[in-house]
Design an enzyme around this catalytic site. Structure first.
Site, PDB file in Angstrom:
ATOM      1  N   SER A   1     -16.993  -3.960   4.613  1.00  0.00           N
ATOM      2  CA  SER A   1     -16.446  -3.620   5.876  1.00  0.00           C
ATOM      3  C   SER A   1     -17.245  -4.391   7.072  1.00  0.00           C
ATOM      4  O   SER A   1     -18.277  -5.290   6.873  1.00  0.00           O
ATOM      5  CB  SER A   1     -16.481  -2.234   6.588  1.00  0.00           C
ATOM      6  OG  SER A   1     -16.214  -2.219   7.984  1.00  0.00           O
TER       7      SER A   1
ATOM      8  N   TYR B   1     -21.406   5.486   8.775  1.00  0.00           N
ATOM      9  CA  TYR B   1     -20.350   4.524   8.004  1.00  0.00           C
ATOM     10  C   TYR B   1     -20.860   3.286   7.825  1.00  0.00           C
ATOM     11  O   TYR B   1     -20.723   2.782   6.581  1.00  0.00           O
ATOM     12  CB  TYR B   1     -19.265   4.688   8.720  1.00  0.00           C
ATOM     13  CG  TYR B   1     -17.905   3.821   8.181  1.00  0.00           C
ATOM     14  CD1 TYR B   1     -17.255   4.175   6.863  1.00  0.00           C
ATOM     15  CD2 TYR B   1     -17.511   2.552   8.643  1.00  0.00           C
ATOM     16  CE1 TYR B   1     -16.288   3.454   6.525  1.00  0.00           C
ATOM     17  CE2 TYR B   1     -16.530   1.721   8.184  1.00  0.00           C
ATOM     18  CZ  TYR B   1     -15.942   2.194   6.944  1.00  0.00           C
ATOM     19  OH  TYR B   1     -15.241   1.339   6.361  1.00  0.00           O
TER      20      TYR B   1
HETATM   21  N1  NAP Z   1      -8.697   0.360   7.113  1.00  0.00           N
HETATM   22  C1  NAP Z   1      -9.601  -0.285   7.542  1.00  0.00           C
HETATM   23  O1  NAP Z   1      -9.724  -0.662   8.854  1.00  0.00           O
HETATM   24  C2  NAP Z   1     -10.998  -0.627   6.871  1.00  0.00           C
HETATM   25  C3  NAP Z   1     -11.693  -1.636   7.589  1.00  0.00           C
HETATM   26  C4  NAP Z   1     -13.109  -2.138   6.656  1.00  0.00           C
HETATM   27  C5  NAP Z   1     -13.228  -1.489   5.509  1.00  0.00           C
HETATM   28  N2  NAP Z   1     -12.377  -0.395   4.994  1.00  0.00           N
HETATM   29  C6  NAP Z   1     -12.691  -0.008   3.591  1.00  0.00           C
HETATM   30  O2  NAP Z   1     -11.364  -0.159   2.698  1.00  0.00           O
HETATM   31  C7  NAP Z   1     -11.512   0.623   1.646  1.00  0.00           C
HETATM   32  C8  NAP Z   1     -10.045   1.229   1.798  1.00  0.00           C
HETATM   33  O3  NAP Z   1      -9.902   2.202   2.625  1.00  0.00           O
HETATM   34  P1  NAP Z   1      -8.435   2.276   3.245  1.00  0.00           P
HETATM   35  O4  NAP Z   1      -8.453   1.549   4.615  1.00  0.00           O
HETATM   36  O5  NAP Z   1      -7.364   1.726   2.363  1.00  0.00           O
HETATM   37  O6  NAP Z   1      -8.408   3.650   3.557  1.00  0.00           O
HETATM   38  P2  NAP Z   1      -7.295   4.748   2.836  1.00  0.00           P
HETATM   39  O7  NAP Z   1      -5.928   4.560   3.162  1.00  0.00           O
HETATM   40  O8  NAP Z   1      -7.724   6.125   3.323  1.00  0.00           O
HETATM   41  O9  NAP Z   1      -7.620   4.761   1.324  1.00  0.00           O
HETATM   42  C9  NAP Z   1      -8.710   5.299   1.003  1.00  0.00           C
HETATM   43  C10 NAP Z   1      -8.565   5.337  -0.675  1.00  0.00           C
HETATM   44  O10 NAP Z   1      -9.645   5.909  -1.308  1.00  0.00           O
HETATM   45  C11 NAP Z   1      -9.561   7.036  -2.115  1.00  0.00           C
HETATM   46  N3  NAP Z   1     -10.518   7.843  -1.989  1.00  0.00           N
HETATM   47  C12 NAP Z   1     -11.250   8.422  -1.113  1.00  0.00           C
HETATM   48  N4  NAP Z   1     -12.338   9.349  -1.320  1.00  0.00           N
HETATM   49  C13 NAP Z   1     -12.058   9.350  -3.026  1.00  0.00           C
HETATM   50  C14 NAP Z   1     -12.688  10.156  -3.808  1.00  0.00           C
HETATM   51  N5  NAP Z   1     -13.632  11.043  -3.587  1.00  0.00           N
HETATM   52  N6  NAP Z   1     -12.271   9.867  -5.122  1.00  0.00           N
HETATM   53  C15 NAP Z   1     -11.009   9.161  -5.372  1.00  0.00           C
HETATM   54  N7  NAP Z   1     -10.480   8.323  -4.558  1.00  0.00           N
HETATM   55  C16 NAP Z   1     -11.264   8.570  -3.123  1.00  0.00           C
HETATM   56  C17 NAP Z   1      -8.241   7.613  -1.521  1.00  0.00           C
HETATM   57  O11 NAP Z   1      -7.614   8.456  -2.341  1.00  0.00           O
HETATM   58  P3  NAP Z   1      -7.002   9.945  -2.448  1.00  0.00           P
HETATM   59  O12 NAP Z   1      -6.561   9.891  -0.849  1.00  0.00           O
HETATM   60  O13 NAP Z   1      -6.030   9.975  -3.390  1.00  0.00           O
HETATM   61  O14 NAP Z   1      -8.301  10.561  -2.505  1.00  0.00           O
HETATM   62  C18 NAP Z   1      -7.430   6.239  -1.013  1.00  0.00           C
HETATM   63  O15 NAP Z   1      -6.701   5.857  -2.097  1.00  0.00           O
HETATM   64  C19 NAP Z   1     -12.686   1.440   2.082  1.00  0.00           C
HETATM   65  O16 NAP Z   1     -13.703   1.401   1.330  1.00  0.00           O
HETATM   66  C20 NAP Z   1     -12.855   1.489   3.233  1.00  0.00           C
HETATM   67  O17 NAP Z   1     -14.109   1.808   3.946  1.00  0.00           O
HETATM   68  C21 NAP Z   1     -11.280  -0.193   5.700  1.00  0.00           C
END
Ligand code: NAP
Length: 283
Positions: free
Chosen positions: A156, A167
């Site tokens: 991130s 975080y």
């Molecule tokens: N969105 C942003 O602004 C942003 C910015 C920088 C970095 N990121 C990073 O991008 C990555 C993806 O996040 P996202 O933004 O796509 O959020 P998201 O829509 O909430 O997706 C997160 C994913 O992680 C899975 N997950 C979480 N805990 C888990 C567990 N214990 N076991 C298995 N799966 C798990 C969730 O699956 P389930 O719901 O099915 O459990 C979901 O598929 C993360 O590492 C986040 O830190 C996001």
């Protein structure tokens, strides 16, 4: 591969990924789902994983409707055996593992002094511990096959800030782990890339203050119930992103960066990518 253009200039062209196999953690939502779909569209067989079976199967259907191939594994990646199980599934289904995307992550914002310790446990186990186990399991499988491989760790822009909370600390850890692993793999044909997104329209906000998420929903112009821990419908996220394009990008924008990193010609190692909107938004 490098090809001459009509003017004789040499340019790099993307590798053909057909026949390769990828594991994408957290592919039931957001960035992971977009990465899984992007890789599948290039002919990569994808092992999908997440805890929510319905969302995972929806992702698998989107992939098969577009002519791609995947298998879904409903699992909690905070369990090391479950992470190894994803690699085992890739080997069982296709006999190979070429790409491992450590994407699953959770975010709880707020002050350290006011936080619930369980939120730290969840972030450390999901964002750091499972990523470490994923890296180790992936390298072992890739070394066994002797094929070139890619490990993609989703960090991130919070990793670029010295005061980005717990975080952010987990994402600093992701960057340090990725850089260390790259040094350990210098004699292996395995490349390691850190991808640092800025704000992306996903469900990462499911654990932040519902009032902030309600504000996002209001800007989408659509109606949606905001419940702590619950997801928002895709159409709400898409509408919010369209309304807030200056500060929020799409999951597909990150997926394009991942595809770019894993499709470079052999010898071209993309080490870090930062993909952010035009303006940064501070929560
Ligand atoms: N969105 C942003 O602004 C942003 C910015 C920088 C970095 N990121 C990073 O991008 C990555 C993806 O996040 P996202 O933004 O796509 O959020 P998201 O829509 O909430 O997706 C997160 C994913 O992680 C899975 N997950 C979480 N805990 C888990 C567990 N214990 N076991 C298995 N799966 C798990 C969730 O699956 P389930 O719901 O099915 O459990 C979901 O598929 C993360 O590492 C986040 O830190 C996001």
């Amino acid at each position: 591969m490098t090809e001459p253009t009509s003017k004789g200039i040499l340019i790099s062209t993307a590798q053909d990924l057909r026949g390769r196999t990828a594991v994408v953690t957290g592919s039931s939502s957001g960035i992971g789902r977009a990465v899984a779909e992007r890789l599948a569209s290039e002919g990569v067989f994808v092992v999908l994983s997440g805890r929510d079976a319905t969302s995972l199967h929806e992702c698998a259907k989107r992939i098969s409707d577009a002519g791609g191939k995947s298998v879904s594994v409903v699992t909690d990646i905070r369990d090391a055996k479950a992470v190894q199980g994803l690699v085992d599934t890739a080997l069982k289904e296709t006999g190979r593992l070429d790409i491992f995307v450590n994407n699953a992550g959770v975010s709880y914002l707020g002050n350290i002094l006011d936080a619930e310790p369980e939120s730290w446990t969840n972030m450390l186990e999901t964002n750091v511990f499972s990523l470490l186990v994923g890296c180790q399991a992936a390298v072992r499988a890739m070394r066994a096959s002797a094929n070139p491989g890619h490990i993609v760790n989703i960090s991130s822009v919070a990793a670029l800030s010295p005061e980005s909370g717990v975080y952010g600390a987990t994402k600093h850890a992701v960057n340090v782990i990725t850089n260390t692993l790259r040094a350990e793999l210098v004699d292996d044909p395995i490349q390691v890339v850190t991808v640092m997104p800025g704000l992306v329209a996903t469900n990462i906000g499911r654990n932040v203050d519902p009032a902030i998420v309600a504000g996002l929903v209001a800007m989408s112009g659509l109606e949606a119930e905001v419940r702590p821990g619950a997801r928002l419908p895709d159409e709400v996220l898409q509408a919010a992103q369209a309304a807030l394009g200056e500060i929020m990008i799409r999951p597909e924008d990150i997926a394009e960066g991942v595809y770019f990193a894993v499709s470079q010609p052999a010898g071209v190692h993309i080490a870090e990518i930062v993909i952010r909107p035009n303006k940064d938004f501070e929560l």
